[in-house]
Design a protein around this motif. Sequence first.
Motif, short mmCIF file in Angstrom:
data_model
loop_
_atom_site.label_atom_id
_atom_site.label_comp_id
_atom_site.label_asym_id
_atom_site.label_seq_id
_atom_site.Cartn_x
_atom_site.Cartn_y
_atom_site.Cartn_z
N ALA A 116 0.82 -1.22 0.00
CA ALA A 116 0.00 0.00 0.00
C ALA A 116 0.85 1.26 0.00
O ALA A 116 0.45 2.29 -0.56
N LYS A 117 2.03 1.22 0.61
CA LYS A 117 2.91 2.41 0.63
C LYS A 117 3.40 2.74 -0.77
O LYS A 117 3.59 3.90 -1.11
N GLN A 118 3.61 1.72 -1.57
CA GLN A 118 4.06 1.93 -2.95
C GLN A 118 2.88 2.28 -3.85
O GLN A 118 3.00 3.10 -4.77
N ALA A 119 1.73 1.68 -3.58
CA ALA A 119 0.56 1.86 -4.44
C ALA A 119 0.10 3.31 -4.52
O ALA A 119 -0.45 3.74 -5.53
N GLN A 120 0.34 4.07 -3.45
CA GLN A 120 -0.13 5.47 -3.45
C GLN A 120 0.61 6.33 -4.47
O GLN A 120 0.15 7.42 -4.82
N TYR A 121 1.72 5.81 -5.01
CA TYR A 121 2.46 6.55 -6.02
C TYR A 121 2.26 5.97 -7.43
O TYR A 121 2.92 6.38 -8.37
N MET A 122 1.34 5.03 -7.55
CA MET A 122 1.10 4.37 -8.82
C MET A 122 -0.16 4.92 -9.48
O MET A 122 -0.93 5.66 -8.89
#
Length: 225
Positions: A116-122
């Motif tokens: 989820a921490k990475q998904a917010q930048y996708m």
Amino acid sequence: MALAAVPTSEATPSVEQASGILPETGPTMYACARGHLFVKKSEDPACNRIVKLPRHVGDLVRTTGSLWRGLRGGIWAELDASAATGASRGSGLFGWVLVESPTREFGVPGAALIDAKQAQYMYEVRVLLLSEEESTGLVFEALFDGDFTIGEIKRVLCETTGLTEHLCCLAKDPPGLAPNGIRLGADFMPELKDDRLLGNCGFQDGQALLFLIYVGDLPRKLEVK
């Protein structure tokens, strides 16, 4: 853990290497990378009964951090049964959820869940099929990094839906309608080039709506929402 091409079957770990709880821990919050989850509703991750549950891309899934690798190399995360947020809210979900698969066993090449921490930048990519008439329909949605090219997205789209790459024309803007109400064809749509990066297409707020004109016969089993 970005959505990406997966290894070939030759790269799948051996049974001795593959099966069992992994020593490392994973994230405790994931985002759904596709429009569904694959869940084993059992405390035993080796359980072979798997259910496919519809979810929205970007829905949050809470886990305990425990990871398990199956015999075919798929990575599964233990669901946090006490979770009350996102895709787990009020659902009574428990067991194990697929994180990624090195094969197309589940029709999902690559990641099914993203940290989820990475998904917010996708980017949340949605592909709308345009027919020769006015109707449109959603045929694909997933999370992608901005450094993916349109060609790479097209490849994952086709691996998932059964479409053929060279018959797909993707664009940011749809072609207009002729005076008789019939939608104009691909020649009237400014197609995005395969080597263009998603992040350089000018999409805002992490939302990327792509229009698809298919210049061949659609697969009979293509799901259009």
